[in-house]
Design a protein around this motif. Structure first.
Motif, PDB file in Angstrom:
ATOM      1  N   GLY A  52       0.790  -1.219   0.000  1.00  0.00           N
ATOM      2  CA  GLY A  52       0.000   0.000   0.000  1.00  0.00           C
ATOM      3  C   GLY A  52       0.821   1.267   0.000  1.00  0.00           C
ATOM      4  N   THR A  53       2.158   1.154  -0.058  1.00  0.00           N
ATOM      5  CA  THR A  53       2.995   2.331  -0.072  1.00  0.00           C
ATOM      6  C   THR A  53       3.670   2.456  -1.421  1.00  0.00           C
ATOM      7  OG1 THR A  53       4.925   1.141   0.766  1.00  0.00           O
ATOM      8  CG2 THR A  53       3.430   2.113   2.392  1.00  0.00           C
ATOM      9  N   GLY A  54       4.418   3.554  -1.609  1.00  0.00           N
ATOM     10  CA  GLY A  54       5.203   3.742  -2.816  1.00  0.00           C
ATOM     11  C   GLY A  54       4.358   3.697  -4.064  1.00  0.00           C
ATOM     12  N   LEU A  55       4.809   2.894  -5.049  1.00  0.00           N
ATOM     13  CA  LEU A  55       4.132   2.837  -6.334  1.00  0.00           C
ATOM     14  C   LEU A  55       2.702   2.317  -6.210  1.00  0.00           C
ATOM     15  CD1 LEU A  55       7.060   1.471  -8.527  1.00  0.00           C
ATOM     16  CD2 LEU A  55       6.076   3.769  -8.619  1.00  0.00           C
ATOM     17  N   ASP A  56       2.461   1.388  -5.289  1.00  0.00           N
ATOM     18  CA  ASP A  56       1.112   0.852  -5.134  1.00  0.00           C
ATOM     19  C   ASP A  56       0.129   1.942  -4.710  1.00  0.00           C
ATOM     20  OD1 ASP A  56       1.908  -1.660  -5.835  1.00  0.00           O
ATOM     21  OD2 ASP A  56       2.213  -2.357  -3.776  1.00  0.00           O
ATOM     22  N   ALA A  57       0.598   2.869  -3.862  1.00  0.00           N
ATOM     23  CA  ALA A  57      -0.287   3.919  -3.372  1.00  0.00           C
ATOM     24  C   ALA A  57      -0.665   4.902  -4.479  1.00  0.00           C
ATOM     25  CB  ALA A  57       0.375   4.670  -2.221  1.00  0.00           C
ATOM     26  N   ILE A  58       0.161   4.980  -5.527  1.00  0.00           N
ATOM     27  CA  ILE A  58      -0.150   5.881  -6.631  1.00  0.00           C
ATOM     28  C   ILE A  58      -1.471   5.482  -7.282  1.00  0.00           C
ATOM     29  CG2 ILE A  58       0.586   6.620  -8.932  1.00  0.00           C
ATOM     30  CD1 ILE A  58       3.474   6.365  -7.979  1.00  0.00           C
ATOM     31  N   THR A  59      -1.685   4.174  -7.433  1.00  0.00           N
ATOM     32  CA  THR A  59      -2.898   3.691  -8.087  1.00  0.00           C
ATOM     33  C   THR A  59      -4.146   4.166  -7.356  1.00  0.00           C
ATOM     34  OG1 THR A  59      -1.719   1.728  -8.861  1.00  0.00           O
ATOM     35  CG2 THR A  59      -4.127   1.648  -8.870  1.00  0.00           C
ATOM     36  N   GLU A  60      -4.164   4.021  -6.027  1.00  0.00           N
ATOM     37  CA  GLU A  60      -5.331   4.434  -5.244  1.00  0.00           C
ATOM     38  C   GLU A  60      -5.556   5.932  -5.355  1.00  0.00           C
ATOM     39  OE1 GLU A  60      -7.071   4.325  -0.666  1.00  0.00           O
ATOM     40  OE2 GLU A  60      -5.004   3.726  -1.078  1.00  0.00           O
ATOM     41  N   SER A  61      -4.475   6.696  -5.285  1.00  0.00           N
ATOM     42  CA  SER A  61      -4.602   8.145  -5.360  1.00  0.00           C
ATOM     43  C   SER A  61      -5.141   8.578  -6.721  1.00  0.00           C
ATOM     44  CB  SER A  61      -3.246   8.809  -5.099  1.00  0.00           C
ATOM     45  OG  SER A  61      -3.344  10.215  -5.186  1.00  0.00           O
ATOM     46  N   LEU A  62      -4.602   7.979  -7.795  1.00  0.00           N
ATOM     47  CA  LEU A  62      -5.060   8.343  -9.127  1.00  0.00           C
ATOM     48  C   LEU A  62      -6.530   7.985  -9.337  1.00  0.00           C
ATOM     49  CD1 LEU A  62      -1.978   7.393 -11.331  1.00  0.00           C
ATOM     50  CD2 LEU A  62      -2.857   9.689 -10.873  1.00  0.00           C
ATOM     51  N   GLU A  63      -6.981   6.874  -8.743  1.00  0.00           N
ATOM     52  CA  GLU A  63      -8.389   6.505  -8.851  1.00  0.00           C
ATOM     53  C   GLU A  63      -9.278   7.572  -8.210  1.00  0.00           C
ATOM     54  OE1 GLU A  63      -8.625   2.691  -7.046  1.00  0.00           O
ATOM     55  OE2 GLU A  63      -7.876   1.606  -8.807  1.00  0.00           O
ATOM     56  N   TYR A  64      -8.858   8.058  -7.024  1.00  0.00           N
ATOM     57  CA  TYR A  64      -9.661   9.095  -6.377  1.00  0.00           C
ATOM     58  C   TYR A  64      -9.633  10.379  -7.200  1.00  0.00           C
ATOM     59  CZ  TYR A  64     -11.328  12.691  -3.310  1.00  0.00           C
ATOM     60  OH  TYR A  64     -12.042  13.741  -2.808  1.00  0.00           O
ATOM     61  N   MET A  65      -8.437  10.754  -7.685  1.00  0.00           N
ATOM     62  CA  MET A  65      -8.336  11.987  -8.461  1.00  0.00           C
ATOM     63  C   MET A  65      -9.161  11.905  -9.733  1.00  0.00           C
ATOM     64  SD  MET A  65      -6.633  13.952  -6.580  1.00  0.00           S
ATOM     65  CE  MET A  65      -5.408  13.985  -5.275  1.00  0.00           C
ATOM     66  N   SER A  66      -9.234  10.717 -10.336  1.00  0.00           N
ATOM     67  CA  SER A  66     -10.048  10.550 -11.546  1.00  0.00           C
ATOM     68  C   SER A  66     -11.519  10.783 -11.239  1.00  0.00           C
ATOM     69  CB  SER A  66      -9.843   9.144 -12.126  1.00  0.00           C
ATOM     70  OG  SER A  66      -8.504   8.970 -12.556  1.00  0.00           O
ATOM     71  N   GLU A  67     -11.973  10.303 -10.096  1.00  0.00           N
ATOM     72  CA  GLU A  67     -13.359  10.542  -9.688  1.00  0.00           C
ATOM     73  C   GLU A  67     -13.600  12.028  -9.440  1.00  0.00           C
ATOM     74  OE1 GLU A  67     -13.939   8.126  -6.264  1.00  0.00           O
ATOM     75  OE2 GLU A  67     -13.754   6.225  -7.344  1.00  0.00           O
ATOM     76  N   LEU A  68     -12.628  12.692  -8.825  1.00  0.00           N
ATOM     77  CA  LEU A  68     -12.749  14.118  -8.554  1.00  0.00           C
ATOM     78  C   LEU A  68     -12.819  14.907  -9.861  1.00  0.00           C
ATOM     79  CD1 LEU A  68     -12.758  16.279  -6.298  1.00  0.00           C
ATOM     80  CD2 LEU A  68     -10.262  16.347  -6.479  1.00  0.00           C
ATOM     81  N   VAL A  69     -11.969  14.526 -10.827  1.00  0.00           N
ATOM     82  CA  VAL A  69     -11.969  15.199 -12.129  1.00  0.00           C
ATOM     83  C   VAL A  69     -13.301  14.998 -12.840  1.00  0.00           C
ATOM     84  CG1 VAL A  69     -10.971  15.141 -14.450  1.00  0.00           C
ATOM     85  CG2 VAL A  69      -9.464  15.172 -12.448  1.00  0.00           C
ATOM     86  N   ALA A  70     -13.836  13.772 -12.795  1.00  0.00           N
ATOM     87  CA  ALA A  70     -15.119  13.492 -13.454  1.00  0.00           C
ATOM     88  C   ALA A  70     -16.231  14.368 -12.874  1.00  0.00           C
ATOM     89  CB  ALA A  70     -15.467  12.014 -13.301  1.00  0.00           C
ATOM     90  N   ALA A  71     -16.224  14.535 -11.551  1.00  0.00           N
ATOM     91  CA  ALA A  71     -17.231  15.377 -10.911  1.00  0.00           C
ATOM     92  C   ALA A  71     -17.063  16.834 -11.321  1.00  0.00           C
ATOM     93  CB  ALA A  71     -17.138  15.236  -9.393  1.00  0.00           C
TER      94      ALA A  71
END
Length: 391
Positions: A175-194
């Motif tokens: 859940g850290t490093g590169l793996d955490a990027i995936t979760e963050s990008l998923e949230y940011m994608s939802e924020l952008v869509a809204a």
């Protein structure tokens, strides 16, 4: 392994002695990481400035990371944004983003930043002495400022800072490093869509209104994630480590409490001396070249030690000490076209937060002996796990 990860290690607030020895004896040297990954380490101020400022000879593109790690990093983990892109893509995105980060445009956030700082000081006072400065002050302030900047919905804000909490501790486990990027990008994608459906008054809404489909949703998510990376953990670490540094310099504390003009030079010297971002984004040689007397082959990774460069004794013997009167040059925000776009926002937060902290709590002191402070290990962004303070 310790030798390879030496540029990510500290002894308290200071880079480890091995970094200074490398800088003295071999300012450009080879690092061998596990799994057959290698890189060149650059430690001197002039060499670091030359490398990170040269986009013709060096590439930042994320595809190089995938190639150099033998697939351990994947294309799907590309964080996008400005840090891992080259011109002309980088030029296009930065041109759109830069107007939002001018001092004039950011000035609209000044009252809100001051409110956020006072709000967290109220939390500290209500909690009572002693209190964890990281939990109540250093982490919430930049998180809430970024929420304001990105127009994050209020129900999401309590969970928002977790997205960056472990991004920089490379040995933190799952859940850290590169793996955490995936979760963050998923949230940011939802924020952008809204925001794409109903553009708000924040940064994303402004970019959508002013540039429309010129910037894709993926690019917007990458830019938002880059702001989270560059603006949360880094500023939080500066607020915590800066408090430690100031508590060791009571004369500076008195100056920033009583003289509004004293805070700007103090912050600049703290940025240089602490250099919380220890390494610049990796660069990759575009062709064979010579650097510091070594032959660098095209495609090889070059890591620039910002903490080493900002303590380079070639700039003066006083570089190893903290003294706001010197106003030494620094690379804490990088240099050239990849210089941190949010530098002015960070300065605003720090210049507001430190004087407010010490005016509210003039008798602030560490709540534990300094040798019991738990600092991050092997971290791209240096910081502390927690920081008990009392008054």
């Amino acid at each position: 392994m310790t030798e390879a990860f030496m540029p990510l290690m500290r002894e308290g607030l200071d880079p480890v002695a091995g970094l200074a020895l490398r800088q003295r004896d071999e300012p450009v040297s080879r690092l061998e990481f596990p799994f057959g990954i290698s890189a060149w380490l650059v430690t001197g101020y002039d060499d670091v400035r030359a490398v990170i400022g040269d986009t013709r000879a060096f590439s930042n593109d994320y595809s190089n990371v995938v190639a150099s790690t033998g697939g351990q990093a994947t294309a799907e983990q590309d964080p996008g944004g400005l840090g891992f892109s080259d011109p002309p893509k980088h030029t296009r995105l930065r041109k759109a983003l830069t107007p939002e980060f001018t001092v004039r445009r950011l000035s609209r956030l000044l009252p809100r930043i001051a409110e956020i700082v006072e709000q967290q000081l109220d939390v500290m006072a209500a909690t009572g002495s002693p209190v964890d400065l990281v939990e109540t002050f250093a982490m919430p302030i930049p998180s809430l400022v970024i929420c304001e900047l990105l127009d994050v919905p209020y129900p999401d804000r309590a969970d928002f800072q977790r997205l960056s909490g472990s991004r920089f501790d490379i040995f933190g486990g799952a859940g850290t490093g590169l793996d955490a990027i995936t979760e963050s990008l998923e949230y940011m994608s939802e924020l952008v869509a809204a925001q794409r459906s109903h553009p708000g008054d924040g940064l994303l809404g402004m970019l959508i209104r002013e540039h429309g489909d010129e910037i894709t949703d993926q690019e917007l998510a990458g830019l938002a994630d880059g702001l989270l990376i560059g603006g949360h953990e880094t500023t939080a670490s500066m607020l915590a480590l800066g408090a430690i540094l100031l508590l060791q310099s009571p004369e500076t504390v008195e100056q920033i409490r009583t003289d509004d003009q004293a805070i700007a030079p103090a912050v600049e010297e703290m940025l240089r001396y602490l250099t919380v971002v220890q390494l610049a984004f990796p660069r990759f040689a575009k062709q064979d070249m010579e650097l510091g007397g070594h032959q660098i082959k095209g495609g090889e990774m070059v890591l620039c030690s910002l903490s080493g460069a900002n303590r380079d004794p070639a700039l003066g013997d006083y570089m190893q000490s903290f003294d706001p009167a010197h106003m030494s040059p620094h690379l804490a925000f990088g240099y050239g076209v990849h210089r941190c776009v949010g530098a002015e926002l960070a300065r605003m937060e720090l210049r507001i937060a430190y004087p407010a902290l010490f005016r509210r709590f003039p008798q602030l002191r560490l709540g534990i002996p300094s040798d019991e402070i738990t600092f991050h290990d092997y971290s791209l962004v240096h910081g502390v796990q927690n920081l008990p303070v009392a008054w």
